[in-house]
Design a protein around this motif. Structure first.
Motif, PDB file in Angstrom:
ATOM      1  N   PHE A 112      36.334  39.234  56.788  1.00 60.30           N
ATOM      2  CA  PHE A 112      35.759  40.513  57.194  1.00 60.30           C
ATOM      3  C   PHE A 112      34.409  40.202  57.826  1.00 60.30           C
ATOM      4  O   PHE A 112      33.598  39.473  57.259  1.00 60.30           O
ATOM      5  CB  PHE A 112      35.573  41.467  56.015  1.00 60.30           C
ATOM      6  N   TYR A 149      36.770  42.895  46.401  1.00 59.13           N
ATOM      7  CA  TYR A 149      36.831  43.163  47.842  1.00 59.13           C
ATOM      8  C   TYR A 149      35.884  44.286  48.232  1.00 59.13           C
ATOM      9  O   TYR A 149      35.169  44.198  49.248  1.00 59.13           O
ATOM     10  CB  TYR A 149      38.256  43.531  48.249  1.00 59.13           C
ATOM     11  N   ILE A 153      32.715  43.555  50.784  1.00 60.92           N
ATOM     12  CA  ILE A 153      32.789  44.158  52.113  1.00 60.92           C
ATOM     13  C   ILE A 153      31.678  45.187  52.309  1.00 60.92           C
ATOM     14  O   ILE A 153      31.077  45.262  53.394  1.00 60.92           O
ATOM     15  CB  ILE A 153      34.186  44.754  52.344  1.00 60.92           C
ATOM     16  N   SER A 281      39.922  44.533  55.917  1.00 64.10           N
ATOM     17  CA  SER A 281      39.860  43.091  56.146  1.00 64.10           C
ATOM     18  C   SER A 281      41.131  42.626  56.846  1.00 64.10           C
ATOM     19  O   SER A 281      42.094  43.376  56.981  1.00 64.10           O
ATOM     20  CB  SER A 281      39.655  42.350  54.817  1.00 64.10           C
TER      21      SER A 281
END
Length: 508
Positions: A112, A149, A153, A281
């Motif tokens: 990402f 995640y 992110i 992502s």
């Protein structure tokens, strides 16, 4: 999403905990919100993706060394190691170390990119290791991974590290700690302390990705995961951490990032809001830096046109790649790294040279995680001649698209112009890789399974391939006692051991 304005505060402010970024992250991790089905499905995809690249690298030197260190820390009921089967168990932090290194070695899992760079799949090895050691179910593991995640992110969207020459794993330590906090159902206070400690011990310079890139590039994320496991352990035992780690007058932002006048705006899920960041992502079809993915696909197309025209590569005068700031300055000629043109450079350096990557992709029309990096491939004379005709420039259009908030605009591609000796040109551009969610052939579950089969062919027995794929796809339903089967067993005698002696394997 809720937005937080993050600034540096002097000690005299006595910044309240609930106004600190680490506390806000901890609140997200402690939120018992349900995981939505499409997130669960993508987590399964990424578990398969991680396993495929880990097994493809399982006998590479870096991975063998990491595994040797882990095997020296056996623990009954601990976590498993890729390649060793369900009965070999080690302490969770060492499984995070060895498995994380295997996942990262080939630079071939998900990515990402925003204000900072990241490989959010690096969260999985440490969270999985703790889940196995602490007897958690597949559903609990899914919850932990979703948090890892989400936090990584969200941080990557808001806080740039690389312009201050800080390595991107500084966002990984906090995200792994948060993910483990969700996995174990820890209280906000404990998660808060572990996030701060994890950040404090996982900041490092970006020299790991400059110059003569070393094997540490593979170790850096697994080291962050290992440090995060230990940070959570200490917090669970009641220990505290440097605070406020982000906003303090001697904290990370004040001295490592934008300084005492810094202002960041970080968006995090609101209470009860689903953690969906994993869906933003994207994984790699080709084993190379993500910014090269679209350019590889474009080079395949242009290379085929050159061959169809009957021209030779010696007919090429110059190749210009117009692309984003990141691609130009990190993996392009803007890096000013002579090693990026060195035919004897390491694999780690070659996969961070867009000039080398485009030269090989143009000539071969294919990309392979081993063959494309072999010394004999890198040193081929016609490739070296072509390679040294390639240069990059930053195009503000591509930089703007790289940083765009709108997913429909955000892109990591560029334009390639091939100039021939006779004055004619061939050019084309591609915004996103074919495998990207908005690409020509966006990846779904069958693509991840195909990647697993391709990368494990000749390494795993067919029955083991099918067994793992079955277990992985049943992840949300796995009982705690079944989670140890989310590993992979290599055939007897095919798993390499180190022939070197270190501290941990020193003879008794």
């Amino acid at each position: 999403m809720r937005h937080y304005d993050i600034t540096v505060h002097p000690e005299s402010d006595r910044l309240a905990r609930n106004a600190q970024l680490a506390w806000q992250i901890a609140e997200v991790a402690a939120d018992p919100v349900a995981i939505v089905p499409d997130v669960t499905e993508m987590i399964i995809n990424r578990v398969i993706d991680n396993a495929s690249v880990a097994i493809a690298s399982v006998n590479r030197h870096t991975v063998v060394s990491a595994r040797a260190e882990a095997l020296a820390h056996a623990r009954p009921g601990g976590a498993t190691l890729f390649g060793c089967g369900p009965d070999v168990r080690v302490h969770a932090e060492w499984a995070a170390w060895a498995n994380g290194t295997a996942v990262r070695e080939l630079d071939y899992h998900d990515t990402f990119l925003a204000a900072e760079y990241s490989h959010p799949g690096d969260n999985i090895p440490a969270i999985l290791a703790v889940a196995q050691q602490c007897g958690r179910s597949g559903a609990e593991l899914v919850r932990g991974i979703a948090t890892g995640y989400e936090i990584q992110i969200d941080l990557v969207r808001a806080i740039c590290l690389h312009k201050h020459k800080i390595d991107h794993v500084a966002h990984l330590g906090p995200s792994v700690a948060a993910g483990i906090g969700t996995l174990l159902g820890l209280p906000t206070e404990t998660i808060y302390q572990s996030i701060q400690h994890a950040l404090h011990v996982t900041t490092a310079t970006r020299q790991s990705r400059k110059g003569e890139i070393s094997s540490w590039k593979a170790y850096a994320p697994s080291h962050a995961g290992k440090m995060a496991v230990e940070a959570v352990d200490r917090a669970m035992l009641g220990e505290t951490s440097p605070s406020p780690i982000y906003e303090g007058e001697d904290g990370v932002i004040a001295w490592m990032l934008d300084g005492k006048d810094a202002h960041y705006r970080v968006a995090l899920p609101e209470a009860g809001e689903a953690k969906r960041a994993i869906l933003d992502s994207y994984t790699k079809e080709h084993s190379a830096e993500y910014q090269s993915q679209a350019l590889i696909d474009l080079a395949f197309r242009l290379g085929a046109e050159v061959k169809a025209s009957g021209r030779s590569w010696d007919d090429v005068k110059d190749i210009l790649i117009e692309t984003s700031h990141h691609t130009h300055y990190v993996i392009g000629t803007g890096s000013n790294d002579p090693q990026k043109f060195d035919p004897t450079a390491s694999r780690e350096t070659l996969d961070h040279s867009i000039m080398y990557i485009v030269a090989v992709a143009l000539q071969d029309g294919a990309w392979h995680h081993v063959r494309s990096y072999l010394p004999e491939r890198a040193q081929r004379e016609d490739t070296v001649r072509l390679w040294r005709k390639i240069h990059t420039v930053e195009d503000p259009k591509w930089t703007a698209r790289y940083h765009a908030d709108d997913p429909a605009v955000k892109a990591f591609g560029g334009r390639i112009t091939i100039a021939f000796n006779d004055g004619t040109k061939l050019d084309g551009e591609l915004a996103v890789a074919n495998a990207h969610p908005l690409g020509a052939t966006p990846w779904t579950r069958p693509d991840y399974i195909r990647k697993f089969r391709v990368l494990t062919e000749g390494i795993l027995l067919p029955a083991e391939i099918e067994r793992f794929l079955d277990v992985a796809q049943r992840l949300p339903a796995l009982r705690a006692d079944e989670l140890r089967h989310l590993e992979i067993t290599l055939p007897p005698q095919s798993l390499r051991a180190t022939d070197k002696t270190g501290i941990f394997n020193f003879p008794a």
